[in-house]
Design a protein around this motif. Sequence first.
Motif, PDB file in Angstrom:
ATOM      1  N   ARG A 166       0.702  -1.238  -0.055  1.00  0.00           N
ATOM      2  CA  ARG A 166       0.037  -0.075  -0.176  1.00  0.00           C
ATOM      3  C   ARG A 166       0.824   1.267  -0.045  1.00  0.00           C
ATOM      4  O   ARG A 166       0.523   2.176  -0.225  1.00  0.00           O
ATOM      5  CB  ARG A 166      -0.846   0.013   1.194  1.00  0.00           C
ATOM      6  N   THR A 167       1.972   1.078   0.396  1.00  0.00           N
ATOM      7  CA  THR A 167       2.933   2.360   0.415  1.00  0.00           C
ATOM      8  C   THR A 167       4.162   2.326  -0.687  1.00  0.00           C
ATOM      9  O   THR A 167       5.180   3.070  -0.433  1.00  0.00           O
ATOM     10  CB  THR A 167       3.678   2.250   1.968  1.00  0.00           C
ATOM     11  N   TYR A 168       3.862   1.729  -1.898  1.00  0.00           N
ATOM     12  CA  TYR A 168       5.166   1.729  -2.975  1.00  0.00           C
ATOM     13  C   TYR A 168       5.126   2.883  -3.232  1.00  0.00           C
ATOM     14  O   TYR A 168       4.250   3.770  -3.722  1.00  0.00           O
ATOM     15  CB  TYR A 168       4.492   0.653  -3.919  1.00  0.00           C
ATOM     16  N   PRO A 169       6.331   3.464  -3.462  1.00  0.00           N
ATOM     17  CA  PRO A 169       6.831   4.685  -3.561  1.00  0.00           C
ATOM     18  C   PRO A 169       6.734   5.535  -4.882  1.00  0.00           C
ATOM     19  O   PRO A 169       6.575   6.397  -5.314  1.00  0.00           O
ATOM     20  CB  PRO A 169       8.271   5.287  -2.980  1.00  0.00           C
ATOM     21  N   ASP A 170       6.492   4.556  -5.932  1.00  0.00           N
ATOM     22  CA  ASP A 170       6.651   4.829  -7.566  1.00  0.00           C
ATOM     23  C   ASP A 170       5.290   4.207  -8.097  1.00  0.00           C
ATOM     24  O   ASP A 170       5.670   3.084  -8.956  1.00  0.00           O
ATOM     25  CB  ASP A 170       7.936   4.140  -8.089  1.00  0.00           C
ATOM     26  N   LEU A 171       4.335   4.654  -8.005  1.00  0.00           N
ATOM     27  CA  LEU A 171       3.134   4.139  -8.530  1.00  0.00           C
ATOM     28  C   LEU A 171       3.025   4.540  -9.917  1.00  0.00           C
ATOM     29  O   LEU A 171       2.561   3.663 -10.932  1.00  0.00           O
ATOM     30  CB  LEU A 171       1.906   4.834  -7.941  1.00  0.00           C
ATOM     31  N   ASP A 172       3.904   5.446 -10.764  1.00  0.00           N
ATOM     32  CA  ASP A 172       4.048   5.798 -12.080  1.00  0.00           C
ATOM     33  C   ASP A 172       4.687   4.341 -12.540  1.00  0.00           C
ATOM     34  O   ASP A 172       4.272   4.058 -13.916  1.00  0.00           O
ATOM     35  CB  ASP A 172       4.871   6.901 -12.422  1.00  0.00           C
TER      36      ASP A 172
ATOM     37  N   THR B 290      -3.923   1.138  -8.245  1.00  0.00           N
ATOM     38  CA  THR B 290      -3.362   1.966  -9.138  1.00  0.00           C
ATOM     39  C   THR B 290      -3.255   1.216 -10.505  1.00  0.00           C
ATOM     40  O   THR B 290      -3.793   1.718 -11.598  1.00  0.00           O
ATOM     41  CB  THR B 290      -1.863   2.318  -9.040  1.00  0.00           C
ATOM     42  N   ALA B 291      -2.836  -0.262 -10.339  1.00  0.00           N
ATOM     43  CA  ALA B 291      -3.151  -0.874 -11.749  1.00  0.00           C
ATOM     44  C   ALA B 291      -4.364  -1.178 -12.025  1.00  0.00           C
ATOM     45  O   ALA B 291      -4.762  -1.214 -13.440  1.00  0.00           O
ATOM     46  CB  ALA B 291      -2.342  -2.343 -11.133  1.00  0.00           C
ATOM     47  N   GLU B 292      -5.220  -1.323 -11.265  1.00  0.00           N
ATOM     48  CA  GLU B 292      -6.706  -1.513 -11.683  1.00  0.00           C
ATOM     49  C   GLU B 292      -7.346  -0.225 -12.375  1.00  0.00           C
ATOM     50  O   GLU B 292      -7.878  -0.315 -13.553  1.00  0.00           O
ATOM     51  CB  GLU B 292      -7.729  -1.677 -10.302  1.00  0.00           C
ATOM     52  N   ASP B 293      -7.004   0.715 -11.696  1.00  0.00           N
ATOM     53  CA  ASP B 293      -7.604   2.152 -12.442  1.00  0.00           C
ATOM     54  C   ASP B 293      -6.867   2.307 -13.949  1.00  0.00           C
ATOM     55  O   ASP B 293      -7.490   2.702 -14.777  1.00  0.00           O
ATOM     56  CB  ASP B 293      -7.114   3.400 -11.677  1.00  0.00           C
ATOM     57  N   GLU B 294      -5.531   2.106 -13.932  1.00  0.00           N
ATOM     58  CA  GLU B 294      -5.015   2.296 -15.301  1.00  0.00           C
ATOM     59  C   GLU B 294      -5.422   1.339 -16.282  1.00  0.00           C
ATOM     60  O   GLU B 294      -5.526   1.639 -17.409  1.00  0.00           O
ATOM     61  CB  GLU B 294      -3.396   2.126 -14.957  1.00  0.00           C
TER      62      GLU B 294
END
Length: 72
Positions: free
Chosen positions: A24-30, A56-60
């Motif tokens: 939940r705290t991964y710093p590089d969601l890009d 993030t993966a689901e949204d993208e």
Amino acid sequence: MGRSSKYKQARFVIQMKVAIVGTRTYPDLDQVREYVRKLSREDIIVSGGAKGVDETAEDEARKLGMEVISVP
């Protein structure tokens, strides 16, 4: 001689289910978004639905018109 027009060329689509899960705290969601963009649009994203990497993966994937399976 050429093939008769009654024969159609077969088209094979390779479809994979790709599980994307992470902290939940991964710093590089890009980086997660970029990875999803590199996948085939026919692939299916499977995720746990948690905030952070999963969300993030689901949204993208949804933005790209990909199928998403969320398994909380």
